[in-house]
Scaffold this active site. Structure first.
Site, PDB file in Angstrom:
ATOM      1  CE  LYS A   2     -17.386  29.949 -10.424  1.00 28.51           C
ATOM      2  NZ  LYS A   2     -17.613  29.717 -11.868  1.00 28.51           N
ATOM      3  CB  SER A  36     -21.481  29.383 -12.104  1.00 26.23           C
ATOM      4  OG  SER A  36     -20.167  29.207 -12.625  1.00 26.23           O
ATOM      5  CB  SER A  62     -19.496  30.249 -15.527  1.00 24.12           C
ATOM      6  OG  SER A  62     -20.572  29.366 -15.461  1.00 24.12           O
TER       7      SER A  62
END
Lengths: 112, 487
Positions: free
Chosen positions: B84, B159, B183
């Site tokens: 990420k 996210s 997330s």
């Protein structure tokens, strides 16, 4: 923020209004466009309207929960100096992250 | 290489390395070929040469070990992974999906990345996310939204949407995400993969760009539970660089858990009665299957958990407002072209910080309000106290059951644009996932079923603080109930 906090909190329809949003933007160091001020106001009001439910929870005598790890987990680590070379390398690397730098210093335009 | 399309697990990959069927370089090339067209917009940056160099090293390690994977020293040898883009990889751009950090090159690697690479994993690139991890749909990225892997008109969740979509689409085998209020678990559920948020403090946050420091945790997303457990075993464990890192040993991985006699708590206050019909059906089928397999399904009461969203959107935004104050156009990343004409330092900072997107600005404003003089006691401090009550509820319930079962999300993946106009509606979507972050307990998302449109529906298991291994074992037994061995 100036206005009466108690009066605000009694209302579940706290409305910040454009003046207060502008002041918050100033405090937050955010330059907002007019349309952002217009749209953020009602959105933040709506969120604060939901948050107002917390006023009904009895919290007397409750210790605030600030982190799941309440103290530094392993204590502090030993403060051992690093070599000059590592420090120089570190400074170079940190400097390289900046938008503008000169000989290891951050550069900003003249503002005074 | 067509067989690689069906690759599902690290175990399978290592068997193929040892049989000589595949090589790390060929596998890396395959995954880079899958990722490069960026069909889902899951990737922000690919580091192809770095990945191929790591693949060459993996081949050397294999050769030196007589063609066998040295599992003790390199448990993730040749495993292609995505990171990420809020986790630092030395020498690689880290944007946090923000214009603010568009040109920022990380000067060091996050502890989790260092550990994975030392274990032999191959970093393919950096994955898209909501800007600074703020969002539940991945529609807040300055690099464009990520598409759902099977239903492109829908959101992949956020996210860590890039992480979930890339794993589900076979563009990497495993990925790292971060989870502040769901997330990892939300996108895992929407995309049909496994996602684990460990106990707070079990995995180092050093090198993770802070959003809300008392809530953020790093964890894996994977196509198999065993892969997620293997990644956790590598990334967990004490880190002297991180002051909230617990002095616990690494998470050992999955053991066996008997479904017979397992005590599964079902919280009345996180009822799925208000969820979409397909989610209700999934939960009911799950409970039925557990009962048939001999588990005890026990109602538990979490009376203060209903306040989780209200607490979260005070605590998280307050911490975010403080954490993001460092981005001022002086020390990191980008500087607005208009900053040169600023007449004061205040204006200079404000102009630069206009590079933040709308959601980040909204949260900073809200956080500044919650922390401002005259309001902080009744917003931030009160929220922190209610947070203590929520943590007490969860601790108390988990003292009488082995885990707590709930949906991950109230609906399957929704359509892009459906909730962007109303931030509160978007926030309420985190109803089931936020409590675990507030209490710091481990939680995971396990794919359970699909709706009539083929959209994945996950179930969430929450466990006792520090009992990550036990939670993984319980999740494995859930898989067995469904007739799958998740190893």
């Amino acid at each position: 923020m100036g206005a009466s906090v108690n009066q605000d909190l009694k209302s579940t329809t706290l409305q910040l209004g454009t003046e207060r949003i502008s002041k918050l933007a100033l405090m937050s160091r955010l330059k907002l466009e007019d349309h952002e001020i217009e749209s953020f106001g009602p959105q933040i009001d709506s969120i604060l309207g939901h948050v107002a439910e917390l006023q009904s929870v009895v919290v007397e005598g409750v210790e605030p929960f600030l982190s799941p790890v309440s103290k530094m987990a392993e204590g502090t680590r030993e403060d051992r100096p690093r070599s000059n070379e590592a420090l120089r390398e570190g400074a170079r690397k940190v400097g390289a992250c900046a938008p503008q730098q000169l000989e290891g210093a951050f550069v900003v335009p003249p503002v005074l | 290489m067509s067989k690689l399309d069906s690759l599902k697990s690290i175990r399978q990959l290592h068997q193929a390395y040892e049989s000589g069927e595949w090589t790390p370089t060929a596998v890396t090339q395959h995954f880079l070929d899958q990722a490069r067209p960026n069909r889902l917009n899951a990737w922000i940056t690919l580091c192809e040469q770095r990945a191929l160099n790591q693949a060459s090293l993996a081949e050397e390690v294999l050769k030196l070990n007589g063609g066998k994977v040295p599992r003790a020293t390199h448990p993730l040898l040749g495993v292609p992974m995505g990171i990420k883009d809020n986790l630092a990889v030395e020498g690689v751009r880290m944007t946090c999906a923000s214009r603010m950090l568009e040109s920022y090159i990380a000067p060091y690697s996050a502890t989790v990345v260092e550990r994975l690479e030392s274990a032999g994993a191959i970093t393919l690139g950096k994955l898209n996310l909501d800007e600074f991890a703020m969002g539940g749909s991945n529609e807040n990225s300055a690099f464009g939204r990520v598409l759902h892997p099977t239903h492109p008109d829908r959101i992949p969740g956020g996210s860590s949407g890039g992480s979930a979509a890339a794993v589900a689409a076979g563009e990497c085998l495993v990925a790292l995400g971060s989870d502040t209020g769901g997330s990892i678990r939300l996108p895992a559920s929407y995309c049909g993969v496994f996602g684990v948020k460990p106990t707070y403090g079990r995995v180092s946050r050093s090198g993770l760009v802070a959003f809300a420091s008392s809530l953020d945790q790093v964890g894996p997303l994977a196509r198999s539970l065993d892969d997620a457990a293997q990644v956790l075993a590598v990334i967990s464990g004490h880190d002297p660089l991180e002051s909230t890192s617990l002095g616990l040993p690494p998470i050992a991985g999955m053991g066996e858990a008997e479904m017979k006699g397992l005590r599964v708590g079902v919280p009345q206050e996180l009822s799925w009665l208000g969820a979409a019909p397909s989610v209700r059906e999934a939960m009911e089928s799950c409970v039925e299957a557990l009962r048939s397999a001999g588990a005890e399904v026990i109602p538990v009461s979490l009376p203060r958990v209903k306040h989780s969203i209200a607490v979260y959107y005070v605590v998280a935004v307050s911490e975010a407002s403080s954490n993001l104050s460092r981005f001022d156009g002086v020390r990191y990343g980008s500087r607005s072209p208009h900053a040169v004409s600023a007449r004061s330092l205040e204006e200079f900072h404000s102009v630069n910080r206009s590079l933040f997107g709308a959601e980040v600005k909204r949260r900073i404003l809200l956080g500044t309000f919650s922390l401002s003089s005259g309001y902080s006691d009744e917003y931030f401090l009160r929220a922190a106290k209610v947070r203590a009550l929520i943590a007490d509820d969860l601790d108390s319930a988990l003292s009488s059951v082995d885990c707590i079962l709930s949906p991950v999300a109230p609906t399957p993946a929704f359509r892009a644009g459906e909730k962007t106009k109303d931030p509160l509606e978007m926030y309420l979507n985190d109803l089931y996932t936020v409590p675990a972050n507030l209490a710091g307990i481990p939680a995971l998302s396990l794919p359970w079923s699909r709706d009539a449109d083929g959209l994945s529906i996950g179930v969430q298991l929450m466990g006792r603080s520090g009992a990550d291994d036990q939670l993984l074992s319980i999740a494995r037994s859930f898989g067995r109930v469904r007739g799958e061995d998740l190893v």
